[in-house]
Design a protein around this motif. Structure first.
Motif, short mmCIF file in Angstrom:
data_model
loop_
_atom_site.label_atom_id
_atom_site.label_comp_id
_atom_site.label_asym_id
_atom_site.label_seq_id
_atom_site.Cartn_x
_atom_site.Cartn_y
_atom_site.Cartn_z
N ARG A 54 108.28 -0.32 126.81
CA ARG A 54 107.30 0.29 125.89
C ARG A 54 107.51 -0.37 124.53
NH1 ARG A 54 103.34 3.19 127.18
NH2 ARG A 54 103.76 5.19 126.18
N ILE A 55 106.42 -0.90 123.99
CA ILE A 55 106.53 -1.72 122.77
C ILE A 55 105.72 -1.08 121.64
CG2 ILE A 55 106.27 -4.07 121.87
CD1 ILE A 55 105.70 -4.74 125.00
N PRO A 56 106.41 -0.50 120.63
CA PRO A 56 105.67 0.07 119.50
C PRO A 56 105.24 -1.04 118.54
CG PRO A 56 107.99 0.80 119.53
CD PRO A 56 107.87 -0.32 120.51
N VAL A 57 103.98 -0.99 118.13
CA VAL A 57 103.49 -1.99 117.17
C VAL A 57 102.77 -1.27 116.04
CG1 VAL A 57 101.97 -4.00 116.82
CG2 VAL A 57 103.22 -3.76 118.98
N ARG A 58 103.17 -1.59 114.81
CA ARG A 58 102.48 -1.04 113.65
C ARG A 58 101.15 -1.79 113.50
NH1 ARG A 58 104.74 1.64 109.38
NH2 ARG A 58 105.91 2.57 111.07
N PHE A 87 98.62 -11.42 128.56
CA PHE A 87 98.17 -10.30 127.72
C PHE A 87 96.76 -9.97 128.18
CE2 PHE A 87 100.62 -11.17 123.40
CZ PHE A 87 101.81 -11.10 124.08
N HIS A 88 96.55 -8.87 128.85
CA HIS A 88 95.21 -8.57 129.36
C HIS A 88 95.08 -7.07 129.60
CE1 HIS A 88 91.58 -8.87 131.93
NE2 HIS A 88 91.42 -10.07 131.43
N SER A 137 104.23 -9.63 120.32
CA SER A 137 104.99 -10.72 120.97
C SER A 137 106.48 -10.56 120.68
CB SER A 137 104.52 -12.08 120.46
OG SER A 137 103.13 -12.20 120.63
N ARG A 138 106.81 -10.29 119.42
CA ARG A 138 108.22 -10.15 119.05
C ARG A 138 108.81 -8.87 119.68
NH1 ARG A 138 109.97 -13.63 115.13
NH2 ARG A 138 108.35 -14.74 113.97
N GLN A 164 101.10 -20.52 120.09
CA GLN A 164 101.50 -19.73 118.92
C GLN A 164 102.33 -18.51 119.36
OE1 GLN A 164 101.07 -19.74 115.11
NE2 GLN A 164 102.79 -18.59 115.95
N ILE A 165 101.88 -17.87 120.42
CA ILE A 165 102.61 -16.69 120.93
C ILE A 165 103.98 -17.13 121.47
CG2 ILE A 165 102.56 -14.92 122.78
CD1 ILE A 165 99.53 -14.61 122.09
#
Ligand SMILES: NC(=O)C1=CN([C@@H]2O[C@H](COP(=O)(O)OP(=O)(O)OC[C@H]3O[C@@H](n4cnc5c(N)ncnc54)[C@H](O)[C@@H]3O)[C@@H](O)[C@H]2O)C=CC1
Ligand SMILES: O=C(O)CCC(=O)C(=O)O
Length: 426
Positions: A54-58, A87-88, A137-138, A164-165
């Motif tokens: 699970r990836i939290p992104v601001r 990524f889809h 990505s990070r 880039q990713i």
């Protein structure tokens, strides 16, 4: 009664498009043909490791959004696992598992010292800003950092991910590892240790396969009518290579629709106008659907987008004599049977799209040795590998009297089965 019938037929439909289940069936058939005992299938039917994160992104609006991602590692008996990150919005756990099995098969087919891995995040990057994509990505790399690494599992680009990713992911891993780690990921920009030829490698591999398949059918690629579904990394470079070789690209598509011109499309113009997600049809009014595109009159059809595009519903209507799968999993098992019975030459994904991972391997080798090859050197090695793999699989299909998909699975599965056995796992 009617409701039951509807439920049954829906289940049948889902079964047809269940990529993990159909992959398992072909793996089982391949192992049986090769005479391996059941334990080998039991080991290979699932990834040895599957991580859900699970990836939290601001987000730019100040809210925090939680994304779900996966990394599947199918089998690491031969070497570290390797495969792209997708990524889809349609990513699922089972899809990522199937994609990791296909990566193992590709590595076996082109004889790379890898097992298969694959990753995916459920998201729509077309709706995200550059900053949000960097955070995602990070965050993904931080979440999977314990199970990946240059000698464990090496990611790469896939649908809606690019150099880039890969650069952000490499930078994040290098920070965690406290070491510059270009060999952690492939498909990087050249200045960060990327390889010449990786960006166009998948399409180049497909082009080589098309040339070999055309020879078998006595078809001249020069002047042949080609339809390509998908205009991203694989599809756009492929259209350009075929156009430059004198083929007539009469149809292309993206996620929003398709373009058709029986006299041949202006590929250079379309390449110039497409965006970084392989979208171009939005600029035109006179589009057709992806469904109609696949059934166009042509000599060569190349699905280069997503899974389950050729099914038992449209397989009878495919006009092309040669179908080459640049995409992973575009043709269902039922459709494979129909096309084979109709005498079509169907070159399967695990062979046709293996050019990408082949040049990724060259990138990794160059990163490990710290010495870099020219584009000509890469091209020569890629040619050699793909032609050898094509002939091996074509001949296996002829001598064992099986379709090319089963032949490819037979060739692809052998090395990991043997390596697992020597290690004493089975
Ligand atoms: N990039 C690579 O090195 C490799 C890619 N592949 C496979 O090739 C296929 C395409 O990948 P890339 O070109 O890298 O992706 P991409 O992200 O560069 O392009 C994807 C293309 O497919 C279209 N698309 C997306 N969803 C669609 C849908 N539902 N229906 C129709 N079109 C749709 C997009 O509009 C775009 O034109 C995938 O199956 C991928 O797994 C296989 C081997 C290596
Ligand atoms: O380049 C790689 O390592 C993997 C490419 C990939 O994901 C694929 O072949 O499906």
């Amino acid at each position: 009664m009617v409701a039951d019938h509807v439920a049954d037929s829906t289940q049948e439909k889902n079964k047809e498009t269940d990529v993990l289940e159909s992959t398992r069936i072909v793996v089982k058939n391949a192992l049986e043909k090769l005479g391996y005992p059941d334990e080998v299938y039991e080991l290979l039917k699932e990834p040895i490791r599957m991580m859900t994160v699970r990836i939290p992104v601001r987000m730019d609006d100040g809210t925090t959004k939680i994304f779900t991602g996966y990394r599947a590692q199918h089998n690491d008996a031969v070497g570290p696992t390797k495969g792209g990150v997708r990524f889809h919005p349609d990513v699922t756990e089972d899809e990522v598992k199937a994609l990791s099995i296909w990566m193992s098969l590709k590595a076996g087919i082109v004889d790379l010292p890898y097992g298969g891995g694959k990753g995916g995040i459920i998201c729509d990057p077309r709706e995200m800003s550059f900053r949000e994509l960097e955070g995602l990505s990070r965050g993904y790399v931080r979440a999977i950092s314990q199970i990946v690494g240059p000698n464990k599992d090496i990611p790469a680009p896939d649908v809606f991910t690019n150099s880039q990713i890969m650069a952000w992911m490499m930078d994040e891993y290098s920070r965690i590892d406290e070491f510059n780690s270009p060999g952690f990921i492939t498909g990087k920009p050249i200045v960060l240790g990327g390889s010449h030829g990786r960006e166009s490698a998948t399409a180049k591999g497909v082009t080589i396969v098309i040339n070999e398949a055309a020879k078998k059918r006595g078809l001249d690629v020069k002047g042949a009518r080609v339809v390509v579904q998908g205009f991203g990394n694989a599809g756009s470079y492929l259209s350009k290579f075929l156009h430059d070789a004198g083929a007539k690209v009469v149809g292309i598509s993206d996620a929003y629709g398709a373009l058709h011109d029986p006299d041949g499309l202006d590929i250079d113009y379309l390449l110039d106008r497409r965006d970084s997600f392989g979208t171009v049809t939005k600029l035109f009014d006179n589009t057709i659907s992806n469904k109609d595109l696949l059934e166009l009159d042509c000599d060569i059809l190349v699905p280069a987008a997503v899974e389950n595009q050729i099914t038992e519903e449209n397989a009878h209507n495919i006009k092309a004599d040669i179908i080459v799968e640049a995409a992973n999993g575009p043709t269902t098992m039922a459709a494979t049977k129909i096309l084979t019975e109709r005498g079509k030459l169907l070159v399967p994904d695990v062979l046709a799209s293996a050019g990408g991972v082949t040049v990724s391997y060259f990138e990794w080798v160059q990163n490990n040795q710290g010495y870099y090859w020219t584009e000509d050197e890469i091209d020569e090695k890629l040619h050699e590998n793909i032609i050898k793999a094509f002939n091996n699989i074509y001949n296996t299909a002829e001598t064992r009297r099986v379709d090319m998909r089963l032949a490819a699975y037979m060739v692809g599965v052998r090395k990991m089965a043997e390596a697992s056995r020597f290690r004493g796992w089975i």
